[in-house]
Design an enzyme around this catalytic site. Structure first.
Site, PDB file in Angstrom:
ATOM      1  NE  ARG A  55      36.516  37.985  40.090  1.00  0.00           N
ATOM      2  CZ  ARG A  55      36.217  39.145  39.540  1.00  0.00           C
ATOM      3  NH1 ARG A  55      34.995  39.394  39.145  1.00  0.00           N
ATOM      4  NH2 ARG A  55      37.135  40.066  39.386  1.00  0.00           N
ATOM      5  NE  ARG A  71      47.430  33.665  36.273  1.00  0.00           N
ATOM      6  CZ  ARG A  71      46.192  33.363  36.640  1.00  0.00           C
ATOM      7  NH1 ARG A  71      45.981  32.317  37.399  1.00  0.00           N
ATOM      8  NH2 ARG A  71      45.190  34.091  36.251  1.00  0.00           N
ATOM      9  N   PRO A 105      45.246  34.183  46.996  1.00  0.00           N
ATOM     10  CG  PRO A 105      47.392  34.972  47.282  1.00  0.00           C
ATOM     11  CD  PRO A 105      46.405  34.605  46.233  1.00  0.00           C
ATOM     12  CD  GLU A 106      39.106  34.501  48.537  1.00  0.00           C
ATOM     13  OE1 GLU A 106      38.237  34.813  49.373  1.00  0.00           O
ATOM     14  OE2 GLU A 106      38.912  33.652  47.657  1.00  0.00           O
ATOM     15  CE  LYS A 151      40.232  39.803  48.270  1.00  0.00           C
ATOM     16  NZ  LYS A 151      39.672  39.649  46.914  1.00  0.00           N
TER      17      LYS A 151
END
Length: 290
Positions: A280, A126, A2-3, A58
């Site tokens: 990343r 997670r 989710p951004e 966010k």
DNA sequence: GGTCCGACCTGGCAGC
DNA sequence: TGCTGCCAGGTCGGAC
């Protein structure tokens, strides 16, 4: 993951249902999804009424009627789900209660029963996500450390040019810095740089005012486009993004570079390249991004 | 103060 | 079929 567009989509869904609702029971099942003491959070929320649901970067922000702020960050795999109240016979109501009390989603990390019989569940495979209840002042301190909101009037091409000018980092890594611009993550950073034709490896201070203006338009454009499509869902696993109704986002098919390594650039046909920056993945077109 | 990097977390998946 | 190890990435804290 989710951004800003995904969080905005969730907020819009929750904002239709939660304001005015009172938490009658809070149950934190995994302590590490709470910053601080889980029992303290449960006590802080039981009896509290939600005044509004909004977003900052966010972060999901539940403002409580007494002025306190309940924030939640979804990190990689966090989700909020709302189960509507069930109507019908006493027997059906009994079955519904039994179903609610049963251990439902194995990844439900915190459960909040509301006064209309509905249930708000925080799901996180997670368990990297976090939540906390703060005083208004505590939240204001936290918010002050965040960067500019990219869909607000405060985010202008001049401001972006100024921020870039004062950073020696690579521009892709700069865009991920939440203290500079709040809400951009790995997907939309790559997408915005492709739209603006800027190499992710270019140093921020070397972007210059002309490219900064293009990057500003690209950031705003890609975030707005993704919100219109309710965010990006890349796969169908339990870790992939869905909104509070369990519905995936529809922006994945419009991604120009992200997760498209080896596929042709939509502008020039050059195979999209994947590199690693700051641990990343970054995706870009080596021909039309300079 | 700015930048870089490891740790956290666990399901999915490739390779053997 | 089952095991092993790598990968995904947002944020924080520590090191430089």
């Amino acid at each position: 993951m989710p951004e800003l567009p995904e969080v905005e989509t969730i907020v819009r869904r929750l904002a239709r249902r939660l304001p005015g609702r009172t938490v009658i029971r809070a149950d934190v099942r995994r302590p590490n999804v709470v910053r601080g003491s889980p029992r303290k959070l449960e006590r802080a929320l039981e009896g509290a009424t939600i005044a509004s649901v909004s977003r900052r970067g966010k972060f999901l922000v539940f403002r409580l009627e007494d002025g306190r702020v309940w924030w939640s960050h979804l990190r990689m795999t966090g989700q909020w789900r709302v189960e509507r109240p069930r109507r019908g016979s006493a027997r059906r109501a009994g079955r519904a209660r039994a179903a609610r009390d049963a251990p439902a989603d194995p990844y439900a990390r915190a459960v909040f029963d509301l006064d209309d019989g509905s249930r708000l569940t925080y799901v996180d495979v997670r368990t990297l996500g976090e939540m906390e209840v703060l005083t208004a002042r505590g939240w204001a301190r936290r918010e002050a450390a965040m960067g500019v909101e990219p869909l607000s009037p405060a985010f202008t091409p001049d401001l972006l040019d100024d921020l870039l000018d004062h950073s020696g980092r690579q521009v892709k890594e700069f865009l991920l810095d939440q203290a500079k611009i709040a809400g951009i993550g790995n997907i939309y950073a790559s997408e915005a740089l492709w739209r603006a034709r800027i190499s992710p490896r270019r140093r921020a201070r070397n972007v210059g005012p002309v490219r900064a203006m293009a990057l500003h338009a690209a950031i705003v454009g890609v975030l707005q486009d993704a919100i219109r499509k309710a965010g990006t869902t890349l796969g169908e696993t339990s870790q992939d993004y869905v909104d509070s109704d369990g519905v995936p986002g529809g922006f994945a098919e419009f991604l120009a570079v992200y997760d498209r390594e080896g596929e042709p650039c939509r502008r020039c046909g050059t195979p999209i390249r994947r590199i690693v920056q700051g641990q990343r993945s970054t995706y870009y077109c080596p021909t039309c991004q300079r």
